[in-house]
Motif scaffolding. Structure first.
Motif, short mmCIF file in Angstrom:
data_model
loop_
_atom_site.label_atom_id
_atom_site.label_comp_id
_atom_site.label_asym_id
_atom_site.label_seq_id
_atom_site.Cartn_x
_atom_site.Cartn_y
_atom_site.Cartn_z
N CYS A 18 -2.20 11.61 38.31
CA CYS A 18 -3.35 11.63 39.21
C CYS A 18 -4.57 11.94 38.35
O CYS A 18 -4.61 12.96 37.66
CB CYS A 18 -3.18 12.70 40.30
SG CYS A 18 -4.60 12.78 41.42
N ASN A 19 -5.56 11.08 38.39
CA ASN A 19 -6.75 11.29 37.59
C ASN A 19 -7.79 12.12 38.32
O ASN A 19 -8.33 13.07 37.76
CB ASN A 19 -7.35 9.93 37.19
CG ASN A 19 -8.46 10.06 36.19
OD1 ASN A 19 -9.60 10.27 36.56
ND2 ASN A 19 -8.12 9.97 34.91
N ARG A 20 -8.06 11.81 39.59
CA ARG A 20 -9.05 12.54 40.39
C ARG A 20 -8.70 12.42 41.86
O ARG A 20 -8.09 11.45 42.30
CB ARG A 20 -10.46 11.97 40.21
CG ARG A 20 -11.03 12.09 38.81
CD ARG A 20 -11.68 13.42 38.58
NE ARG A 20 -11.96 13.64 37.16
CZ ARG A 20 -12.42 14.76 36.65
NH1 ARG A 20 -12.67 15.79 37.45
NH2 ARG A 20 -12.63 14.89 35.36
N LEU A 21 -9.13 13.42 42.63
CA LEU A 21 -9.17 13.35 44.08
C LEU A 21 -10.63 13.41 44.50
O LEU A 21 -11.38 14.27 44.01
CB LEU A 21 -8.39 14.49 44.72
CG LEU A 21 -6.89 14.53 44.40
CD1 LEU A 21 -6.24 15.75 45.04
CD2 LEU A 21 -6.19 13.25 44.85
N GLY A 22 -11.05 12.50 45.37
CA GLY A 22 -12.45 12.40 45.73
C GLY A 22 -12.74 12.88 47.13
O GLY A 22 -11.97 12.61 48.07
N PHE A 23 -13.87 13.59 47.29
CA PHE A 23 -14.34 14.05 48.59
C PHE A 23 -15.79 13.61 48.78
O PHE A 23 -16.59 13.64 47.84
CB PHE A 23 -14.26 15.58 48.71
CG PHE A 23 -12.86 16.12 48.77
CD1 PHE A 23 -12.22 16.29 49.98
CD2 PHE A 23 -12.18 16.45 47.60
CE1 PHE A 23 -10.92 16.79 50.04
CE2 PHE A 23 -10.89 16.95 47.64
CZ PHE A 23 -10.26 17.12 48.86
N LYS A 24 -16.13 13.22 49.98
CA LYS A 24 -17.48 12.83 50.34
C LYS A 24 -18.26 14.05 50.83
O LYS A 24 -17.73 14.84 51.62
CB LYS A 24 -17.46 11.77 51.45
CG LYS A 24 -18.82 11.22 51.88
CD LYS A 24 -18.64 10.17 52.97
CE LYS A 24 -19.98 9.67 53.49
NZ LYS A 24 -20.72 8.89 52.48
N VAL A 25 -19.50 14.21 50.35
CA VAL A 25 -20.37 15.29 50.81
C VAL A 25 -21.47 14.71 51.69
O VAL A 25 -21.65 13.50 51.77
CB VAL A 25 -20.97 16.09 49.63
CG1 VAL A 25 -19.86 16.72 48.80
CG2 VAL A 25 -21.86 15.20 48.76
N GLY A 26 -22.22 15.61 52.34
CA GLY A 26 -23.17 15.16 53.35
C GLY A 26 -24.32 14.36 52.80
O GLY A 26 -24.71 13.33 53.37
N ASN A 27 -24.91 14.79 51.69
CA ASN A 27 -26.04 14.08 51.12
C ASN A 27 -26.17 14.45 49.64
O ASN A 27 -25.42 15.30 49.13
CB ASN A 27 -27.33 14.38 51.89
CG ASN A 27 -27.63 15.87 51.96
OD1 ASN A 27 -27.68 16.56 50.95
ND2 ASN A 27 -27.83 16.38 53.17
N ASP A 28 -27.13 13.82 48.97
CA ASP A 28 -27.28 14.04 47.54
C ASP A 28 -27.61 15.49 47.21
O ASP A 28 -27.22 16.00 46.15
CB ASP A 28 -28.38 13.12 47.00
CG ASP A 28 -27.89 12.25 45.86
OD1 ASP A 28 -26.71 11.86 45.88
OD2 ASP A 28 -28.69 11.97 44.95
N GLY A 29 -28.32 16.16 48.11
CA GLY A 29 -28.65 17.56 47.88
C GLY A 29 -27.42 18.44 47.79
O GLY A 29 -27.43 19.47 47.10
N ASP A 30 -26.35 18.05 48.50
CA ASP A 30 -25.12 18.83 48.41
C ASP A 30 -24.52 18.79 47.02
O ASP A 30 -23.83 19.73 46.61
CB ASP A 30 -24.11 18.33 49.45
CG ASP A 30 -24.45 18.78 50.86
OD1 ASP A 30 -24.60 20.00 51.06
OD2 ASP A 30 -24.57 17.92 51.74
N LEU A 31 -24.76 17.71 46.29
CA LEU A 31 -24.26 17.65 44.92
C LEU A 31 -24.96 18.68 44.04
O LEU A 31 -24.33 19.34 43.20
CB LEU A 31 -24.45 16.25 44.35
CG LEU A 31 -23.70 15.12 45.08
CD1 LEU A 31 -24.05 13.78 44.47
CD2 LEU A 31 -22.19 15.36 45.03
N ASP A 32 -26.26 18.85 44.25
CA ASP A 32 -26.99 19.86 43.49
C ASP A 32 -26.56 21.27 43.91
O ASP A 32 -26.44 22.17 43.06
CB ASP A 32 -28.49 19.68 43.69
CG ASP A 32 -28.97 18.34 43.16
OD1 ASP A 32 -28.59 17.97 42.04
OD2 ASP A 32 -29.72 17.64 43.88
#
Length: 327
Positions: free
Chosen positions: A73-87
């Motif tokens: 398994c290389n990665r498991l991906g999750f979606k966040v609400g918006n770009d600001g959540d990445l910061d």
């Protein structure tokens, strides 16, 4: 052991599980299995990777098969609400000493990759290229007609700490399996973000390893049909467990293995958990209805075999759970 409290103001907003990136040793063979046997749709491919999605999904992919020397398994991906959540996520990881990096990933917007304190390799993103869903394209349906990615399940060597960490990120507990008696330890936990039983299940065992990814299918008969398809197309031995009905989640299920041994669950009929005061359901490890409502225990392979995370050292669990195993 204590069950975590719901956190309604997490440091950043994870919406749901999104996609898995799996390393496979024979890209053509694996792609054919996921497309023709399971029934996912290939969106893009080259000589290094194949991108597939299910019929209900607007997103470009929910599983990526990457050609590699070893299956993992290389990665498991999750979606966040918006770009600001990445910061916000980057700030949280920085404050907590968790390594992270922003990475360019095909068909995805800005993507933040990190390895959690327990060795699980995760990526977060807010936007992905969209495609028209194929829900009404019945002429394209194959296999068991998978509709959407439903959840991930992992083996964790430090199951309680892992549960507590993801509870801090807003994952809410729906069901859990625990030893009986005073001081009983949690051996497995089912946690969600999107309002069903789980986006992320955490199971005691040698870890970090992926136990399975799961796709939702329309009905139990789709799962029965997949058994017929696999039995008549050379994949009889790839049927590992089921069909059956879990006590946990109430879901009708089937577990199969892809050509590299990665485990896929086909899954339907769980329930709504979105209310803020939803109370977790406890299961005794000794209750035979937990694994399968009808009382049939899981095979030993289901407890012992999983996909390692690429580059991570697999550790022994802190304790060995006393579970029911089929002879």
């Amino acid at each position: 052991m204590p069950i975590p409290k719901h956190v309604f103001d997490p440091p950043f907003n994870i919406i749901r599980c999104s996609h898995a990136v799996l390393d496979v040793t024979d890209l053509d063979k694996s792609a054919a299995f996921y497309e023709n046997t399971i029934g996912l749709h290939i969106e893009d491919r080259d000589d290094k990777a194949v991108y597939l999605r299910a019929s209900e999904e607007h997103q470009h992919h929910s599983v990526v098969l990457r050609k590699a020397a070893k299956a993992a398994c290389n990665r498991l991906g999750f979606k966040v609400g918006n770009d600001g959540d990445l910061d916000k996520a980057a700030s949280f990881f920085s404050e907590n000493g968790i390594a992270y990096a922003f990475s360019d990933q095909p068909f995805q917007g800005r993507t933040l990759q990190f390895t959690d304190p327990f060795g699980f390799q995760i990526e977060l993103y807010a936007t992905m290229e969209k495609r028209p869903h194929l829900l009404r394209r019945y002429d394209l349906y194959k296999g068991c007609h998978p509709q959407r990615l439903d959840h991930f399940n992992v083996f964790a060597a430090e199951v309680q700490d892992t549960v507590d960490f993801y509870a801090r990120l807003g994952f809410r507990l729906t069901e859990y399996a625990e030893e009986d008696g005073d001081g009983g330890r949690i051996a497995a936990a089912w946690m969600h973000r999107k309002g069903n039983v789980h986006d992320f299940a955490i199971t005691n065992g040698k870890g970090p390893r992926l136990h399975h990814i799961a796709y939702w299918v329309p009905t139990a008969m789709n799962i029965v049909h997949l058994c017929d398809v696999m039995a008549s197309s050379g994949f009889l031995k790839n049927i590992e467990r089921g069909p059956g009905r879990h006590g946990i989640s109430n879901a009708f299920f089937l577990y199969v293995r892809d050509p590299d041994g990665h485990r896929i669950e086909l899954y339907t009929s769980d329930y709504f958990t979105g209310d803020h005061d939803h109370e977790p359901l406890r299961w005794s490890l000794r209750d035979p209805r937990r694994q399968t409502l009808w009382g049939a225990p899981a095979p030993r392979s289901w407890f012992e075999e999983g996909s390692p995370f690429a580059g991570q050292t697999v550790r022994e669990p802190r304790f060995v759970a006393d579970v029911l195993v089929a002879d």
